[in-house]
Design a protein around this motif. Structure first.
Motif, mmCIF file in Angstrom:
data_model
loop_
_atom_site.group_PDB
_atom_site.id
_atom_site.type_symbol
_atom_site.label_atom_id
_atom_site.label_comp_id
_atom_site.label_asym_id
_atom_site.label_seq_id
_atom_site.Cartn_x
_atom_site.Cartn_y
_atom_site.Cartn_z
ATOM 1 N N UNK A 317 0.824 -1.203 0.000
ATOM 2 C CA UNK A 317 0.000 0.000 0.000
ATOM 3 C C UNK A 317 0.859 1.254 0.000
ATOM 4 N N UNK A 318 2.128 1.128 -0.399
ATOM 5 C CA UNK A 318 3.019 2.274 -0.430
ATOM 6 C C UNK A 318 2.885 3.069 -1.719
ATOM 7 N N UNK A 319 3.822 3.970 -1.929
ATOM 8 C CA UNK A 319 3.807 4.773 -3.140
ATOM 9 C C UNK A 319 4.015 3.885 -4.360
ATOM 10 N N UNK A 320 3.479 4.339 -5.480
ATOM 11 C CA UNK A 320 3.617 3.545 -6.693
ATOM 12 C C UNK A 320 2.689 2.345 -6.684
ATOM 13 N N UNK A 321 3.122 1.294 -7.340
ATOM 14 C CA UNK A 321 2.247 0.133 -7.507
ATOM 15 C C UNK A 321 3.098 -1.135 -7.494
ATOM 16 N N UNK A 322 2.594 -2.155 -6.849
ATOM 17 C CA UNK A 322 3.304 -3.437 -6.793
ATOM 18 C C UNK A 322 2.275 -4.541 -6.966
#
Length: 461
Positions: A317-322
Motif C-alpha cells: 500500500x506504499x507509493x507507486x504500484x506493486x
C-alpha cells in the motif's frame, strides 16, 4: 424545618459558596495526575492525597488504598436507615500531548469568559475532576445545613481509569462487602447534545477481535499466480463483506439472541429528544445515515448491536504500484453489544463465520481484544424516576432516560460483581474537548451539577 426548606437552604449554600468551590477545583486541577505516564506516578498519588484530605475535612471516614498500580480513595459516611449509595468517579487524567496545541499550560487552570458563558480551562476539568467535585460540593453544602453528611454514602475514586483500570476488578472483588450498596451513582457522563439533563440507563458492551489469514509462504507475482493461488485479502474481504445482509442486519447465527426491543417509556423519551441524524453526521462531513432498514437513528445508535471493521492491512500500500498477491492479510473487527448478548457467543460465531469462507490452502488465526456485556439498568427502581424529576426541576427542562453508544465498563462491573444497578448522571458537554487540548468545563455545569446532586440526594434519603 420541612425537607423542602432544608433542600432550599442546601441550594442556597451551594450558590453562596460557588467561588470557594471553584477555588478548590482549581487547586485539584493543578495536580498533573496522568496515570498512563510512569513519570507522573507521584503526581497521581498526590491527587489521591488531595482528595482524601478533602473528604476527611468534610467528615468522611476516608483513606488511600494501595493497589499494584495507582491508589484508590475510599470514603464513607455514617450508616443510616435510607438506601445505601455508592458514588464512583476517577481522579486521574489523560496525557496532554500535543502540548503545542494548548492555548495555555494544561495544569495551570484558568476561569475564562467565552461567547457561551464562563468555563474553567485545564486538563481534567471535565474528565473527571470537575464532575466528581460536583458531588463532593453537594455533600459539603448538605453537611453545612443538616449538620451531618448524608447517611449511607460510600465514595470510590479511582486513579487508573484513563489507563484501562487494571487494578479495579481485583479491588472490587477484594472489597465487595464494603462497596456493595443498593444503587451506584456514576458521574463520568454528560448532558444530552442540546444541554438537556439526562440519565444514561443502558450502555453497549464490546467484543474486539483481530483475524489473520495466511496463504503462500511469500508474496506472489500476480501475473504468474493471479487467478490460481489463494489471495488472503480477497478471502478476508469476502468474509467481512458477508457479515451484513442488504438490510443492514448482521448475519452471524444467533447474533441477535438477547437483543430486546425498546420499552414504550424509553421509545417515548428518545423520540422526544428530536435527534436529527443528518445534523449529527454533518459535524463529520457526512449526511446520510446508514444501518438496518426500518430502525430509527437513536435505536441504531443506542439499542441495536453493531458489527464494524476498524482496520485492514495486507499486501503493498506504499507509493507507486506493486502487483502482488499478499502472503497475509489481517483485520480488526469490533461488535457493540446490547441487551443480554453474550460476548463469548458472539466471538465464537464470528470465528466460525470466518473459518467458513477459508479455502483449503489458507490458514487463519484470531487474537482476542477484550469483551464485555452490555449494561441495562432497571428503571422501574423508583430512584430513577425520582432522580429524573430532580434533574428536571434543576435545569428547567424535561430530563430524559438515554442510552450510550459506547461502553463504560465500570457500570457492568458493578452489576456483575456487586449486584447493583448504576445511575449514570453527568454534566459534561460535547464541546468539553475531553482527551484533547484545551479541555474545559462550563461553570454552569459545575454549579448546576452540584445543585442537581443535592436534589437527587434529597429524593433518595
Amino acid at each position: 424545618m420541612t425537607q423542602a426548606g432544608k433542600l432550599d437552604k442546601v441550594l442556597t449554600e451551594l450558590d453562596q459558596g460557588l467561588d470557594e468551590a471553584l477555588d478548590r477545583l482549581i487547586g485539584f486541577l493543578r495536580i498533573p495526575s496522568i496515570s498512563t505516564d510512569p513519570a507522573h506516578k507521584a503526581d497521581v498519588r498526590a491527587g489521591a492525597e488531595w482528595l482524601c484530605n478533602e473528604l476527611q475535612t468534610l467528615g468522611f471516614t476516608a483513606d488511600i488504598r494501595d493497589t499494584t498500580g495507582h491508589p484508590m480513595v475510599v470514603a464513607s459516611s455514617q450508616p443510616g436507615e435510607g438506601r445505601s449509595l455508592l458514588f464512583y468517579g476517577h481522579y486521574d487524567v489523560q496525557p496532554v500531548d500535543p502540548l503545542d496545541l494548548w492555548d495555555r499550560p494544561p495544569f495551570e487552570p484558568e476561569l475564562q469568559d467565552t461567547p457561551d458563558g464562563k468555563v474553567i480551562r485545564a486538563r481534567g476539568a471535565s474528565d473527571d475532576k470537575g464532575q466528581l467535585m460536583t458531588f463532593v460540593e453537594a455533600c459539603r453544602a448538605w453537611k453545612a445545613v443538616h449538620g451531618a453528611l448524608p447517611a449511607g454514602l460510600t465514595l470510590l475514586f479511582e486513579g487508573e481509569e484513563e489507563s484501562g483500570s487494571p487494578s479495579l476488578l481485583p479491588f472490587l472483588e477484594a472489597n465487595a462487602q464494603e462497596l456493595s450498596a443498593s444503587l451506584a451513582l456514576i458521574c463520568d457522563t454528560g448532558l444530552y447534545a442540546d444541554g438537556r439533563p439526562a440519565i444514561t440507563t443502558q450502555l453497549r458492551g464490546l467484543v474486539g477481535e483481530e483475524v489473520v489469514i495466511r496463504a503462500a509462504d511469500r508474496d506472489l507475482h500476480s501475473g504468474h499466480f493471479g487467478g490460481l493461488a489463494a489471495n488472503p485479502i480477497m478471502v478476508l474481504a469476502q468474509g467481512l463483506a458477508a457479515l451484513k445482509d442488504d438490510q443492514g442486519r448482521v448475519t452471524l447465527p444467533g447474533f441477535y439472541d438477547g437483543v430486546e426491543e425498546l420499552s414504550d417509556e424509553l421509545r417515548s423519551d428518545w423520540d422526544a429528544l428530536g435527534f436529527d441524524a443528518e445534523d449529527f453526521l454533518s459535524s463529520v462531513g457526512l449526511k446520510h445515515p446508514i444501518g438496518e432498514k426500518g430502525r430509527t437513528p437513536l435505536d441504531m445508535q443506542w439499542n441495536q448491536p453493531t458489527a464494524e471493521i476498524n482496520g485492514i492491512a495486507g499486501g503493498y500500500a506504499g507509493d507507486g504500484f506493486k502487483t502482488v498477491l499478499p502472503a497475509e492479510a489481517r483485520a480488526k473487527v469490533s461488535f457493540r453489544l446490547t441487551g443480554t448478548q453474550d460476548p463469548a457467543r458472539v466471538r465464537a460465531a464470528f470465528r466460525e463465520h470466518m473459518r467458513g469462507v477459508l479455502p483449503a490452502d489458507c490458514e487463519i488465526e484470531f487474537h482476542e481484544h477484550g469483551g464485555s456485556p452490555a449494561s441495562v439498568m432497571d428503571i422501574t427502581d423508583p430512584a430513577f424516576a425520582a432522580a429524573k424529576q430532580a434533574l428536571t426541576e434543576e435545569w428547567g427542562r424535561e430530563a430524559a432516560f438515554i442510552g450510550a453508544g459506547g461502553s463504560i465498563p465500570i457500570a457492568g462491573d458493578f452489576k456483575r460483581m456487586l449486584g447493583m444497578d448504576s445511575m449514570l448522571i453527568g454534566f459534561g458537554r460535547e464541546d468539553d474537548r475531553i482527551h484533547s487540548p484545551n479541555e474545559k468545563y462550563d461553570v454552569e455545569s459545575f454549579a448546576k451539577g452540584a445543585r442537581s446532586w443535592a436534589r437527587i440526594l434529597a429524593t433518595l434519603r
